[in-house]
Write an enzyme that holds these catalytic residues in place. Structure first.
Site, mmCIF file in Angstrom:
data_model
loop_
_atom_site.group_PDB
_atom_site.id
_atom_site.type_symbol
_atom_site.label_atom_id
_atom_site.label_comp_id
_atom_site.label_asym_id
_atom_site.label_seq_id
_atom_site.Cartn_x
_atom_site.Cartn_y
_atom_site.Cartn_z
ATOM 1 N N ASN A 11 0.764 -1.186 -0.033
ATOM 2 C CA ASN A 11 -0.012 0.092 -0.066
ATOM 3 C C ASN A 11 0.897 1.288 0.005
ATOM 4 O O ASN A 11 1.999 1.253 0.374
ATOM 5 C CB ASN A 11 -0.843 -0.005 1.169
ATOM 6 C CG ASN A 11 -1.796 -1.062 1.439
ATOM 7 O OD1 ASN A 11 -2.607 -1.392 0.308
ATOM 8 N ND2 ASN A 11 -2.021 -1.692 2.311
ATOM 9 N N GLY A 107 16.075 0.017 3.953
ATOM 10 C CA GLY A 107 14.747 0.672 3.440
ATOM 11 C C GLY A 107 14.491 2.039 4.135
ATOM 12 O O GLY A 107 14.566 2.126 5.330
ATOM 13 N N ASP A 109 11.590 3.539 4.661
ATOM 14 C CA ASP A 109 10.682 3.345 5.590
ATOM 15 C C ASP A 109 10.882 2.837 6.950
ATOM 16 O O ASP A 109 10.464 3.169 7.989
ATOM 17 C CB ASP A 109 9.511 2.075 5.024
ATOM 18 C CG ASP A 109 10.058 0.688 4.915
ATOM 19 O OD1 ASP A 109 11.197 0.607 4.770
ATOM 20 O OD2 ASP A 109 9.236 -0.209 4.524
#
Ligand code: ATP
Ligand code: PAU
Length: 328
Positions: A11, A107, A109
């Site tokens: 998402n 990453g 994130d």
């Protein structure tokens, strides 16, 4: 308004901030084939739903772990919002150290998550994402990233099981009544969910022993987020907090640090007016001289005039900044 974008494998999360307050959060599926124009229309519809248009966005910050979509959203920022998005990567001044072998491969994130977790809860902490992958991101008392673990996520594990065994099928991701399953569905739910609980508890225990300078393991905060966190936290007693906003909050904090009103760039560009000649990108800069900044902006403006003459029209905003830094 600041738009924070967390582009993940399953998402994409959009967070719309008014100053430091998240006003809206939207989640859309990650579709790697979608074009800039398609995502712009999605975003435009979401904004319209709450009374805004694309050009109401003052700045965009992006964390992406889906490389093909990064330029799509950068392009969206430029073409639809007249902005140069700030794309997070390890080379930026994030205010933390990435104490790992290859900082470039972490990453973004995970970096955003530990920044937010440390800001909100302090360290040392283990942040667990129950997402496409189940990740363990470890932050020290000082706020540095110490590394962690990446395991297949719950959905990936479940899909692998049902697609590789002919007599197995997809099951709901709910914990069964007991670990000792009495039918195929319960057997699978037990194996997938309680198996994952065991994985998480095992890794928490192992990692906790390896975090340096910890006197009591009870000092270590355990925080969860991600698509399956709400379902998993109640059956993992070690988890102390669930916070679904960590990656977006991390983006907001980094935006504040790098482009907020107190940042170098923020101070310099507060009350700014830019204009340029279309594609050649902003060769001229004019600072509105607010009383607060009058003296400094006048000086900067003089220096910029010299630089513009010297450097010609090939500036981009980022390069402007490094040139301005040189000039000061
Ligand atoms: N009720 C549910 N049942 C099954 N799976 C779920 C459920 N809710 C969320 N998930 C799974 O959680 C994941 C989505 O979580 P999340 O929104 O955190 O993903 P993501 O952020 O895109 O993942 P990542 O950050 O790892 O790329 C998907 O793998 C999805 O299948
Ligand atoms: C681990 C995921 C998939 C979690 O979203 C992402 O952070 C990623 O692709 N990371 C790159 C590898 C690393 O973080 O070491």
């Amino acid at each position: 308004m600041l738009l924070a974008l967390d582009i993940s494998n399953t998402n994409i999360k959009f967070g719309l901030y008014d100053h430091d307050v998240m006003k809206h959060r939207w989640v859309v599926s990650t579709v790697r084939q979608r074009t800039t124009d398609e995502y712009a229309m999605v975003l435009s519809d979401l904004l319209r739903h709450v009374g805004y248009i694309l050009t109401d966005i003052d700045d965009i910050i992006i964390s992406s772990v889906v490389p093909p979509l990064t330029p799509v959203f950068e392009d969206l920022a430029t073409r639809y919002c007249n902005l140069e998005a700030l794309v997070v990567n390890h080379t930026l001044d994030l205010g933390i150290k990435l104490l790992v072998d290859n900082p470039w491969e972490v990453g973004s994130d995970r970096i955003m998550t530990i920044i937010a977790a440390h800001h909100l809860y302090g360290g040392p902490a283990i942040v667990i994402a129950f997402s496409t992958a189940t990740t363990f991101d470890v932050v020290s008392a000082e706020g540095d990233f110490l590394g962690g673990a990446i395991a297949p996520g719950l959905s990936i594990s479940a899909e692998a099981l049902s697609s590789s065994a002919s007599q197995l099928y997809r099951v709901n991701m709910t914990p069964p009544r007991s670990a000792l399953g009495k039918n195929t569905i319960e057997n699978m739910q037990s194996g997938i969910i309680y198996g994952h609980v065991g994985l998480v508890q095992g890794l928490i225990a192992r990692i906790s022993k390896e975090i340096p300078d910890v006197i009591h393991e009870s000092e270590i905060k355990i925080i969860a987020h991600g698509g399956m966190a709400q379902q998993m936290a109640p059956i993992i007693p070690e988890i102390q907090y669930v916070n679904q906003y960590l990656p977006l909050e991390g983006l907001r904090l980094i935006h504040n640090r790098l482009r907020g009103p107190d940042s170098f760039e923020g101070k310099l560009f507060h009350n700014r007016v830019w204009w340029g000649d279309g594609n050649r990108h902003l060769p001229t800069i004019l600072y509105k001289t607010s009383s607060k900044h009058r003296r400094s902006t006048k000086k900067i403006r003089q220096q910029l005039c010299c630089l513009i003459k010297k450097s010609g029209p090939s500036w981009t905003r980022t390069r402007d900044l490094s040139l301005i830094r040189t000039a000061l």
